[in-house]
Design an enzyme around this catalytic site. Structure first.
Site, PDB file in Angstrom:
ATOM      1  N   HIS A  35       0.844  -1.192   0.000  1.00 35.55           N
ATOM      2  CA  HIS A  35       0.000   0.000   0.000  1.00 35.55           C
ATOM      3  C   HIS A  35       0.885   1.250   0.000  1.00 35.55           C
ATOM      4  O   HIS A  35       1.267   1.754   1.060  1.00 35.55           O
ATOM      5  CB  HIS A  35      -0.901   0.015   1.236  1.00 35.55           C
ATOM      6  CG  HIS A  35      -1.820  -1.169   1.329  1.00 35.55           C
ATOM      7  ND1 HIS A  35      -1.373  -2.436   1.654  1.00 35.55           N
ATOM      8  CD2 HIS A  35      -3.165  -1.273   1.153  1.00 35.55           C
ATOM      9  CE1 HIS A  35      -2.397  -3.271   1.667  1.00 35.55           C
ATOM     10  NE2 HIS A  35      -3.489  -2.598   1.369  1.00 35.55           N
ATOM     11  N   GLY A 124      -2.981  -3.710  11.606  1.00 31.83           N
ATOM     12  CA  GLY A 124      -3.418  -4.297  10.338  1.00 31.83           C
ATOM     13  C   GLY A 124      -4.913  -4.491  10.382  1.00 31.83           C
ATOM     14  O   GLY A 124      -5.640  -3.959   9.533  1.00 31.83           O
ATOM     15  N   LEU A 126      -7.990  -3.166  11.135  1.00 33.40           N
ATOM     16  CA  LEU A 126      -8.200  -1.726  11.328  1.00 33.40           C
ATOM     17  C   LEU A 126      -8.944  -1.422  12.624  1.00 33.40           C
ATOM     18  O   LEU A 126      -9.835  -2.147  13.052  1.00 33.40           O
ATOM     19  CB  LEU A 126      -8.946  -1.149  10.125  1.00 33.40           C
ATOM     20  CG  LEU A 126      -8.147  -1.177   8.823  1.00 33.40           C
ATOM     21  CD1 LEU A 126      -8.966  -0.642   7.652  1.00 33.40           C
ATOM     22  CD2 LEU A 126      -6.851  -0.388   8.955  1.00 33.40           C
ATOM     23  N   ASP A 162      -9.310   6.251   7.589  1.00 31.90           N
ATOM     24  CA  ASP A 162     -10.774   6.194   7.543  1.00 31.90           C
ATOM     25  C   ASP A 162     -11.287   4.835   7.994  1.00 31.90           C
ATOM     26  O   ASP A 162     -12.300   4.743   8.698  1.00 31.90           O
ATOM     27  CB  ASP A 162     -11.267   6.483   6.120  1.00 31.90           C
ATOM     28  CG  ASP A 162     -11.045   7.930   5.705  1.00 31.90           C
ATOM     29  OD1 ASP A 162     -11.550   8.831   6.401  1.00 31.90           O
ATOM     30  OD2 ASP A 162     -10.351   8.149   4.697  1.00 31.90           O
ATOM     31  N   GLY A 163     -10.585   3.775   7.610  1.00 27.48           N
ATOM     32  CA  GLY A 163     -11.016   2.430   7.985  1.00 27.48           C
ATOM     33  C   GLY A 163     -10.970   2.211   9.481  1.00 27.48           C
ATOM     34  O   GLY A 163     -11.858   1.567  10.053  1.00 27.48           O
ATOM     35  N   ASN A 192      -8.096  11.312   3.944  1.00 27.27           N
ATOM     36  CA  ASN A 192      -7.848  11.375   2.496  1.00 27.27           C
ATOM     37  C   ASN A 192      -9.066  11.000   1.661  1.00 27.27           C
ATOM     38  O   ASN A 192      -8.999  11.018   0.431  1.00 27.27           O
ATOM     39  CB  ASN A 192      -6.647  10.503   2.115  1.00 27.27           C
ATOM     40  CG  ASN A 192      -6.858   9.023   2.416  1.00 27.27           C
ATOM     41  OD1 ASN A 192      -7.971   8.506   2.342  1.00 27.27           O
ATOM     42  ND2 ASN A 192      -5.776   8.324   2.751  1.00 27.27           N
ATOM     43  N   HIS A 266      -4.050   2.963  -3.450  1.00 22.62           N
ATOM     44  CA  HIS A 266      -4.255   2.428  -2.101  1.00 22.62           C
ATOM     45  C   HIS A 266      -3.550   1.092  -1.874  1.00 22.62           C
ATOM     46  O   HIS A 266      -2.671   0.999  -1.016  1.00 22.62           O
ATOM     47  CB  HIS A 266      -5.755   2.272  -1.832  1.00 22.62           C
ATOM     48  CG  HIS A 266      -6.094   1.979  -0.401  1.00 22.62           C
ATOM     49  ND1 HIS A 266      -5.702   0.835   0.248  1.00 22.62           N
ATOM     50  CD2 HIS A 266      -6.799   2.692   0.509  1.00 22.62           C
ATOM     51  CE1 HIS A 266      -6.132   0.863   1.500  1.00 22.62           C
ATOM     52  NE2 HIS A 266      -6.808   1.966   1.677  1.00 22.62           N
ATOM     53  N   ARG A 361     -16.326 -18.364  39.679  1.00 27.50           N
ATOM     54  CA  ARG A 361     -16.180 -16.901  39.584  1.00 27.50           C
ATOM     55  C   ARG A 361     -15.904 -16.317  40.974  1.00 27.50           C
ATOM     56  O   ARG A 361     -15.134 -15.369  41.125  1.00 27.50           O
ATOM     57  CB  ARG A 361     -17.420 -16.262  38.960  1.00 27.50           C
ATOM     58  CG  ARG A 361     -18.719 -16.521  39.709  1.00 27.50           C
ATOM     59  CD  ARG A 361     -19.896 -15.799  39.078  1.00 27.50           C
ATOM     60  NE  ARG A 361     -21.150 -16.146  39.749  1.00 27.50           N
ATOM     61  CZ  ARG A 361     -22.160 -15.311  39.894  1.00 27.50           C
ATOM     62  NH1 ARG A 361     -22.090 -14.081  39.432  1.00 27.50           N
ATOM     63  NH2 ARG A 361     -23.267 -15.706  40.496  1.00 27.50           N
ATOM     64  N   GLU A 415     -16.817  -4.797  25.284  1.00 23.69           N
ATOM     65  CA  GLU A 415     -15.951  -5.968  25.401  1.00 23.69           C
ATOM     66  C   GLU A 415     -14.735  -5.877  24.487  1.00 23.69           C
ATOM     67  O   GLU A 415     -13.612  -6.186  24.899  1.00 23.69           O
ATOM     68  CB  GLU A 415     -16.739  -7.253  25.072  1.00 23.69           C
ATOM     69  CG  GLU A 415     -17.854  -7.587  26.052  1.00 23.69           C
ATOM     70  CD  GLU A 415     -19.181  -6.933  25.691  1.00 23.69           C
ATOM     71  OE1 GLU A 415     -20.182  -7.202  26.368  1.00 23.69           O
ATOM     72  OE2 GLU A 415     -19.198  -6.148  24.706  1.00 23.69           O
ATOM     73  N   HIS A 477     -26.921 -16.494  25.837  1.00 24.08           N
ATOM     74  CA  HIS A 477     -25.862 -16.240  26.803  1.00 24.08           C
ATOM     75  C   HIS A 477     -25.072 -17.499  27.174  1.00 24.08           C
ATOM     76  O   HIS A 477     -24.072 -17.401  27.880  1.00 24.08           O
ATOM     77  CB  HIS A 477     -26.448 -15.627  28.075  1.00 24.08           C
ATOM     78  CG  HIS A 477     -26.790 -14.182  27.953  1.00 24.08           C
ATOM     79  ND1 HIS A 477     -27.561 -13.680  26.931  1.00 24.08           N
ATOM     80  CD2 HIS A 477     -26.439 -13.111  28.717  1.00 24.08           C
ATOM     81  CE1 HIS A 477     -27.691 -12.370  27.081  1.00 24.08           C
ATOM     82  NE2 HIS A 477     -27.014 -12.006  28.152  1.00 24.08           N
TER      83      HIS A 477
END
Length: 672
Positions: A35, A124, A126, A162-163, A192, A266, A361, A415, A477
């Protein structure tokens, strides 16, 4: 600012930025892959950042108080590699640049953490870099509160495209950063207006400046090709008490005669003719991978600019007490304290004696209550499930803009953002992050969890409500396939402890791991203590072990995890009453068992006996232990889930799906 004006008014800057551009063009062309457009568009911004703002010393890339630079738009990796090479990072040689995207090179297609110094995180996918940087900025503030501004005082800078801003994780991240008022986090947006499919307007109408402002950020805008405007925007952002977005209006493929401002710049090489024409536009007379000596020298000075600040920092660190210096070194290197093991062994002994019946838990909460006081770098949190995940212990305090000494974060229903932030906390150094949600929601967090494993980071995922045992919340769930998915992820420990003793052991292993993240799969329902005989040895470290051996001649081996170990023990009692000798193997961590030598595995799982696996989840992967490892498909069975769960009380669900001691006994008898 157009190229002629830029060359005329800022000739020295232009040469340095042009060096980044031609390296990107040449490397992508040589690889016939990559790119080039993004590095060409953001070279001016990156040059100003590195020359005038970024605090770093290329000769000492691991200096703890360096500014962090994250290239979230990782597809433009040649921008980062060019910066590292030109500024003097020793392992980023010109040969590495020439071998861009080739097998075994440090210059992978996207920046890979650990491949080369100066790559602060893997990017990588995005949005991940931006979200990870939020965690880095949080870590800086936490470390500053613990060690003082003289030792920890730096910024985190991000270049995002933008991504990155379209990906959902970005919204979680910017909301978290705004809430936390992370004033030392500065994002430089490569505005851009181009994605792979074409103009951004084809897929998005978001007003990003107002979006960030609404999330509690300061917002600025500048001409991304005007070094003075870029410098001014960065100065303004550094003065803000809030995280900052700088919209840098740029031209993708800047200077390419036929491909600038086009998606053709690009994701593919420009081509030899376009590169030759672009060189003429730049006034660049040197051949491929050739950088004139004066430009090399100017960039080398940039790489050395921070050496004085680093030396002064080293003196300040040396002025601390030996104890404080040792503690700083320990936490920044991710070393667990020596007292961790003894604190958890004390808990194990107490539990084995008292034999409480509690959910794992709750067992995890007991372990945290024992370890948090002796491990001050733990940094906990939950995605709006604190009371359900049991992740908060007494004395942690809330980490927020008013209390940077706090060690617990309320991440909100984020999350994915939580997981990415925990990666940043771990990568920064000095923090041992753990965070909780329901196991089924690992699906929401998986993108960042995968990067934890890929980067080898000590991140602990506290995943509760781990089966149909959560009951009435129903199949949305109740995790079924999640354990199999996590176990399929390379370099990830998946712990499913059977009681408080195994849970404490899992915590010790998770926090002592130097290069592996961990998932703790924990129950909502109460479980009996099955480890009633205390031993200092961490049996969970073996991955699997004989919990109860056969009384009569061994004919059956029951292999179980977590809540189903109780069922295995009940089935053993019933089988032994019929004269059928039965061994129970608790296997809290498949990955660690697989790592043991064959002699040990053979002692635990010898050939000849009927084998039955028991787990309230998908059976995917269980063949490894049932028919592999000297097993026999004609003498093996699995008791677990074959489809999705259902809503109802736990007692009814286990009977409904046939996960009972009676079902295990019936299968064993049928196979004998």
């Amino acid at each position: 600012m157009n190229i002629d004006a830029l060359r005329a008014t800022h000739p020295d800057h232009w040469k340095k930025a042009a060096a980044l551009r031609v390296l990107a063009m040449d490397a992508v062309q040589a690889a016939n892959s990559g790119h080039p457009g993004m590095p060409m568009g953001m070279a001016d911004v990156a040059t100003v950042l590195f020359e005038k703002h970024l605090k770093f010393d290329a000769a000492h890339p691991h200096w703890p108080d360096r500014d962090r630079f994250v290239l979230s738009a990782g597809h433009g990796s040649m921008l980062l590699y060019g910066l590292l090479h030109l500024s003097g990072y020793k392992d980023m040689t010109i040969d590495q640049i020439k071998n861009f995207r080739q097998l075994g090179s440090k210059t992978a297609g996207h920046p890979e953490y650990g491949h080369a110094d100066g790559i602060e995180t893997t990017t990588g996918p995005l949005g991940q870099g931006l979200a990870t940087a939020v965690g880095m900025a949080m870590a800086e503030q936490s470390m500053q509160a613990r060690f003082g501004r003289k030792i920890v005082d730096h910024h985190t800078y991000v270049i995002a495209g933008d991504g990155c801003l379209m990906e959902g994780v970005s919204h979680e991240a910017i909301g978290l950063a705004g809430k936390q008022k992370l004033g030392k986090l500065i994002v430089l947006w490569d505005d851009n207006n181009i994605t792979i499919d074409g103009n951004v307007s084809a897929s998005d109408v978001t007003d990003q400046l107002n979006r960030f402002a609404a999330s509690g950020w300061s917002v600025f805008a500048c001409d991304g090709h005007d070094p003075d405007a870029i410098n001014t925007a960065l100065k303004q952002a550094k003065q803000s008490p809030l995280p900052s977005l700088i919209a840098c209006k740029t031209h993708i493929g800047f200077g390419a005669p036929t491909k600038q401002d086009s998606n053709k710049a690009h994701g593919s090489p420009l081509g030899a003719d376009e590169i030759e024409a672009t060189r003429k536009v730049y006034g660049w007379k040197s051949g491929p991978f050739k950088i004139p000596a004066d430009i090399q020298s100017a960039w080398a000075e940039i790489g050395q600019r921070g050496s004085g600040k680093r030396e002064a920092w080293q003196e300040r660190l040396g002025s601390l007490s030996e104890r404080k210096q040792a503690e700083f070194s320990r936490v920044i290197n991710g070393e667990a304290p020596k007292r961790l093991g003894s604190a958890l062994r004390k808990l194990k002994k107490q539990i084995s004696e008292d034999a409480p019946k509690v959910a794992t838990r709750k067992s995890s909460e007991l372990a945290l209550a024992a370890l948090n006081p002796v491990m001050p770098e733990t940094f906990g949190g939950s995605a709006d499930l604190t009371g359900s995940n049991n992740t908060l212990t007494e004395g942690l305090g809330t980490f927020d803009a008013d209390n940077r000494k706090g060690r617990y974060v309320y991440y909100g229903i984020r999350e994915h953002g939580m997981a990415a932030a925990m990666n940043g906390l771990a990568l920064h150094g000095g923090c041992a992050p753990y965070g909780g949600t329901f196991l089924v929601f690992t699906d929401y967090a998986k993108g960042a969890m995968r990067l934890s494993a890929l980067m080898g980071q000590r991140v602990v995922y506290v995943m509760t409500h781990d089966s149909i045992g959560l009951g009435e919340d129903g199949p949305t769930h109740q995790p079924i396939e999640q354990l199999a998915s996590l176990r399929a992820t390379p370099n990830m420990y998946v712990f499913r402890p059977a009681d408080t003793v195994e849970t404490a052991e899992a915590w010790e292993l998770a926090l002592s791991a130097q290069g592996t993240p961990s998932v703790l799969s924990l129950t909502r329902q109460n479980l009996p203590t099955v480890r009633t005989k205390h031993t200092n040895k961490n049996l969970t470290a073996m991955g699997g072990y004989v919990l109860a051996d056969a009384d009569a001649k061994r004919q059956v081996i029951l292999i179980a995890t977590g809540s189903e170990v109780e069922i295995a023990m009940d089935a053993k009692a019933a089988l032994e009453a019929k004269g059928i000798g039965t061994r129970v193997v608790s296997m809290p961590c498949w990955e660690l068992f697989e790592a043991q030598d064959e002699a040990y595995r053979k002692r635990v799982l010898p050939a000849g006996s009927v084998r039955i696996g028991i787990e309230a989840a998908s059976g995917f992967g269980w063949d490894k232990w049932l028919t592999g490892e000297r097993g026999n498909s004609k003498k093996a069975a699995f008791v677990g889930m074959e489809g999705f769960g259902a809503s109802g009380p736990i007692e009814d669900l286990y009977k409904h799906f046939g996960i009972t001691a009676e079902a295990v006994v019936a299968k064993a008898e049928a196979l004998l």
